[in-house]
Design an enzyme around this catalytic site. Structure first.
Site, PDB file in Angstrom:
ATOM      1  N   THR A 218       2.789   9.665  -0.435  1.00  0.00           N
ATOM      2  CA  THR A 218       1.438  10.220  -0.604  1.00  0.00           C
ATOM      3  C   THR A 218       1.258  11.541   0.138  1.00  0.00           C
ATOM      4  O   THR A 218       1.813  11.741   1.212  1.00  0.00           O
ATOM      5  CB  THR A 218       0.401   9.194  -0.082  1.00  0.00           C
TER       6      THR A 218
ATOM      7  N   GLY B 120      -2.182  11.153  -4.518  1.00  0.00           N
ATOM      8  CA  GLY B 120      -2.183   9.741  -4.121  1.00  0.00           C
ATOM      9  C   GLY B 120      -1.853   8.888  -5.332  1.00  0.00           C
ATOM     10  O   GLY B 120      -0.688   8.633  -5.636  1.00  0.00           O
TER      11      GLY B 120
ATOM     12  N   GLN C 121     -25.690 -27.031   0.776  1.00  0.00           N
ATOM     13  CA  GLN C 121     -24.959 -26.917  -0.495  1.00  0.00           C
ATOM     14  C   GLN C 121     -24.465 -25.486  -0.723  1.00  0.00           C
ATOM     15  O   GLN C 121     -23.364 -25.276  -1.249  1.00  0.00           O
ATOM     16  CB  GLN C 121     -25.855 -27.356  -1.653  1.00  0.00           C
TER      17      GLN C 121
ATOM     18  N   GLY D  88     -25.152 -13.927  12.063  1.00  0.00           N
ATOM     19  CA  GLY D  88     -25.069 -12.717  12.902  1.00  0.00           C
ATOM     20  C   GLY D  88     -23.765 -12.647  13.673  1.00  0.00           C
ATOM     21  O   GLY D  88     -23.227 -11.545  13.904  1.00  0.00           O
TER      22      GLY D  88
ATOM     23  N   GLU E 262      -0.806   0.846  -2.147  1.00  0.00           N
ATOM     24  CA  GLU E 262       0.261   0.461  -3.088  1.00  0.00           C
ATOM     25  C   GLU E 262      -0.258   0.419  -4.513  1.00  0.00           C
ATOM     26  O   GLU E 262       0.011  -0.508  -5.283  1.00  0.00           O
ATOM     27  CB  GLU E 262       0.915  -0.860  -2.685  1.00  0.00           C
TER      28      GLU E 262
HETATM   29  C1  LIG Z   1      -4.077   2.466   5.647  1.00  0.00           C
HETATM   30  C2  LIG Z   1      -3.254   3.166   4.607  1.00  0.00           C
HETATM   31  C3  LIG Z   1      -1.869   3.093   4.672  1.00  0.00           C
HETATM   32  C4  LIG Z   1      -1.096   3.763   3.721  1.00  0.00           C
HETATM   33  N1  LIG Z   1       0.279   3.779   3.850  1.00  0.00           N
HETATM   34  C5  LIG Z   1       1.019   4.594   3.044  1.00  0.00           C
HETATM   35  C6  LIG Z   1       2.410   4.812   3.304  1.00  0.00           C
HETATM   36  O1  LIG Z   1       2.997   4.243   4.236  1.00  0.00           O
HETATM   37  N2  LIG Z   1       3.083   5.670   2.489  1.00  0.00           N
HETATM   38  C7  LIG Z   1       2.492   6.331   1.455  1.00  0.00           C
HETATM   39  O2  LIG Z   1       3.162   7.100   0.778  1.00  0.00           O
HETATM   40  N3  LIG Z   1       1.154   6.148   1.188  1.00  0.00           N
HETATM   41  C8  LIG Z   1       0.419   5.316   1.972  1.00  0.00           C
HETATM   42  N4  LIG Z   1      -0.938   5.160   1.726  1.00  0.00           N
HETATM   43  C9  LIG Z   1      -1.567   5.892   0.629  1.00  0.00           C
HETATM   44  C10 LIG Z   1      -2.112   5.014  -0.476  1.00  0.00           C
HETATM   45  O3  LIG Z   1      -1.075   4.457  -1.214  1.00  0.00           O
HETATM   46  C11 LIG Z   1      -3.087   5.883  -1.301  1.00  0.00           C
HETATM   47  O4  LIG Z   1      -4.230   6.064  -0.490  1.00  0.00           O
HETATM   48  C12 LIG Z   1      -3.447   5.258  -2.633  1.00  0.00           C
HETATM   49  O5  LIG Z   1      -2.338   5.262  -3.496  1.00  0.00           O
HETATM   50  C13 LIG Z   1      -4.611   5.968  -3.321  1.00  0.00           C
HETATM   51  O6  LIG Z   1      -4.422   7.347  -3.346  1.00  0.00           O
HETATM   52  P1  LIG Z   1      -5.598   8.312  -2.840  1.00  0.00           P
HETATM   53  O7  LIG Z   1      -6.039   7.834  -1.501  1.00  0.00           O
HETATM   54  O8  LIG Z   1      -5.115   9.721  -2.916  1.00  0.00           O
HETATM   55  O9  LIG Z   1      -6.778   8.080  -3.843  1.00  0.00           O
HETATM   56  P2  LIG Z   1      -7.041   8.915  -5.222  1.00  0.00           P
HETATM   57  O10 LIG Z   1      -5.808   8.910  -6.028  1.00  0.00           O
HETATM   58  O11 LIG Z   1      -7.672  10.212  -4.873  1.00  0.00           O
HETATM   59  O12 LIG Z   1      -8.107   7.975  -5.921  1.00  0.00           O
HETATM   60  C14 LIG Z   1      -9.531   8.107  -5.747  1.00  0.00           C
HETATM   61  C15 LIG Z   1     -10.207   7.138  -6.708  1.00  0.00           C
HETATM   62  O13 LIG Z   1      -9.912   7.519  -8.059  1.00  0.00           O
HETATM   63  C16 LIG Z   1      -9.398   6.410  -8.758  1.00  0.00           C
HETATM   64  N5  LIG Z   1      -8.438   6.847  -9.775  1.00  0.00           N
HETATM   65  C17 LIG Z   1      -7.383   7.694  -9.622  1.00  0.00           C
HETATM   66  N6  LIG Z   1      -6.702   7.799 -10.764  1.00  0.00           N
HETATM   67  C18 LIG Z   1      -7.320   6.990 -11.673  1.00  0.00           C
HETATM   68  C19 LIG Z   1      -7.077   6.659 -13.025  1.00  0.00           C
HETATM   69  N7  LIG Z   1      -6.054   7.176 -13.709  1.00  0.00           N
HETATM   70  N8  LIG Z   1      -7.927   5.791 -13.631  1.00  0.00           N
HETATM   71  C20 LIG Z   1      -8.966   5.248 -12.961  1.00  0.00           C
HETATM   72  N9  LIG Z   1      -9.240   5.514 -11.662  1.00  0.00           N
HETATM   73  C21 LIG Z   1      -8.422   6.364 -11.031  1.00  0.00           C
HETATM   74  C22 LIG Z   1      -8.727   5.555  -7.699  1.00  0.00           C
HETATM   75  O14 LIG Z   1      -8.546   4.220  -8.133  1.00  0.00           O
HETATM   76  C23 LIG Z   1      -9.711   5.690  -6.562  1.00  0.00           C
HETATM   77  O15 LIG Z   1     -10.766   4.789  -6.733  1.00  0.00           O
HETATM   78  C24 LIG Z   1      -1.722   4.465   2.654  1.00  0.00           C
HETATM   79  C25 LIG Z   1      -3.132   4.500   2.583  1.00  0.00           C
HETATM   80  C26 LIG Z   1      -3.891   3.891   3.549  1.00  0.00           C
HETATM   81  C27 LIG Z   1      -5.385   4.027   3.480  1.00  0.00           C
END
Ligand SMILES: Cc1cc2nc3c(=O)[nH]c(=O)nc-3n(C[C@H](O)[C@H](O)[C@H](O)COP(=O)(O)OP(=O)(O)OC[C@H]3O[C@@H](n4cnc5c(N)ncnc54)[C@H](O)[C@@H]3O)c2cc1C
Length: 397
Positions: free
Chosen positions: A144, A149, A297, A358, A381
């Site tokens: 990433t 991402g 319930q 709470g 992931e």
């Molecule tokens: C705590 C943490 C640990 C991580 N560890 C690693 C690591 O070790 N190595 C690594 O490489 N990465 C790592 N990541 C990165 C992680 O895999 C990405 O954050 C994730 O893949 C989403 O990418 P983004 O944050 O850029 O979101 P974006 O891609 O910007 O997405 C933003 C929004 O748009 C939506 N979206 C995007 N494309 C589409 C589509 N085609 N259709 C519908 N909706 C869409 C997404 O679902 C999301 O809701 C980590 C992230 C976090 C927060």
């Protein structure tokens, strides 16, 4: 603060024997080893690490010594030789104790699987075996970037050919274990014109000149998993550090992430089982209107819905693992497992926090940490939107 000791009349343990799967001796041993280490060594410091954000390097070293940084790597190569089902069982047990340790293991195992599948004999000897034996610490999976991402193929990090090697320039974001890794698996563009077919994977060692650690992310949960930016500025690597073929890096990453999704499903199950046990125990000892909270319930419905969410997630996760163990490709089933387990986990932690009233909002109660740790499982992931795309693509082509 955890709730009071177990009431013998409460069935809050993980019902592994009621899921209808017959586990092998090896799978049970894997589960038992991870489970006792999780209970005795990982759980006790989890609340303190959540508060301080301290990376559990000593625990990661011990887990490495047990072969858990490379659970699916063969014993000959220094790993634990587990199959996918064993991996899921171990990962769930560890996440139940501490989700931060679980994600550190997940990203290291991702790197280990890629090396096991694609490394040359020299690369196996130099990195895979020492890493799987725990001698190099955790690994950083560097895919990433700030502007890439979900659409990882848009990454901008470049690896330009120079002499008998490459020069890497770029920045990676959200890298789990990033400041503590001994090796990094870095995805970079070797041919920017070729799109997905122009991305390659490289092993970069920690002390390589030009590799620096950037911003430490202050996160909502998983607070001790050491998530940082990693920068590469004029980082020179010989061609012998290219993993797999030139231009095949994206396929390598997607292949590993696909199978890795059962690990995030297992992590979700770990967090959710911990919350379930806490919520039921709490509601059984808390009283309101002259009766136990667990006897309303509304509480019982929350408990029944949660157990149903949990068992459904278990079944989907174990099914996906079983298909992978049979050597089948299972993109739909691994995505369904991640999707159902992470969304089920969100519902379970929310209901269990609600049962705490709470107190659930207080950092003195375990469920508050579980609620924060749970949220990321729907994002990394592959976000759950991406999982839905994968599932739908298998149905409607
Ligand atoms: C705590 C943490 C640990 C991580 N560890 C690693 C690591 O070790 N190595 C690594 O490489 N990465 C790592 N990541 C990165 C992680 O895999 C990405 O954050 C994730 O893949 C989403 O990418 P983004 O944050 O850029 O979101 P974006 O891609 O910007 O997405 C933003 C929004 O748009 C939506 N979206 C995007 N494309 C589409 C589509 N085609 N259709 C519908 N909706 C869409 C997404 O679902 C999301 O809701 C980590 C992230 C976090 C927060």
């Amino acid at each position: 603060m955890a709730t009071s000791p177990d009431d013998a009349s409460l069935r809050v343990e993980v019902p592994l024997d009621r899921l209808g799967f017959r586990f092998t001796e090896e799978q049970r041993l894997m589960r038992d080893a991870a489970s006792s280490f999780a209970r005795e060594r990982i759980a006790p410091g989890a609340a303190e690490r959540d508060r301080s954000g301290r990376f559990p390097l000593e625990l990661v070293r011990e887990l490495g010594g047990m072969g858990l940084l490379g659970m699916k790597v063969s014993v000959d190569d220094g790993g634990a030789g587990a199959d996918n089902t064993g991996y899921v069982l171990a990962m769930q047990a560890i996440a139940q104790a501490c989700a931060s340790v679980a994600v550190i293991l997940a990203s290291s195992n991702l790197v280990a699987c890629i090396l096991a599948d694609h490394a040359s004999p020299e690369q196996r000897e130099r990195w895979l075996s020492p890493f799987a034996r725990g001698e190099l610490g955790p690994a950083g999976f560097c895919l990433t970037e700030p502007d890439a991402g979900s659409d990882a193929s848009a990454l901008r990090t470049r690896a330009v050919a120079k002499g008998d090697g490459f020069v890497i320039d770029g920045s990676k974001q959200w890298i789990t274990s990033g400041a503590h890794a001994g090796i990094y698996l870095v995805f970079a563009k070797t041919d920017p014109e070729a799109g997905r077919d122009g991305i390659s994977a490289f092993v970069v060692e920690r002390d390589t000149p030009g590799l620096t650690i950037g911003k430490d992310e202050h996160k909502m949960g998983l607070r001790s998993s050491g998530t940082v930016q990693v920068h590469f500025e004029g980082v020179e690597v010989p061609r012998s550090q290219l993993v797999g073929s030139l231009g095949r890096g994206y396929a390598v990453a997607l292949g590993a992430l696909g199978a890795g999704r059962i690990g995030i499903a297992a992590q979700s199950l770990g967090i959710a089982e911990a919350a379930f046990a806490e919520g039921v125990r709490y509601a059984a000892q808390r009283r309101a209107f002259g009766q136990r909270v667990v006897d309303f319930q509304a509480s019982r419905f929350a408990i029944a819905d949660s157990r149903t969410d949990l068992d459904a997630a278990w079944l989907l996760t174990l099914r996906a693992a079983a298909l992978l163990d049979r050597g089948e490709r299972a993109p739909m089933e691994t995505s369904m497992a991640k999707l159902a387990a992470s969304e089920g986990c969100g519902r379970v932690v929310d209901r269990m926090l609600q049962l705490h009233g709470g107190n659930g909002y207080s950092q003195e109660y375990l469920v508050e940490r579980l609620y924060r740790d749970a949220r990321i499982t729907r994002i990394y992931e592959g976000t759950n939107e991406i999982q839905r795309l994968v599932v739908a693509r298998e149905i409607v082509r």
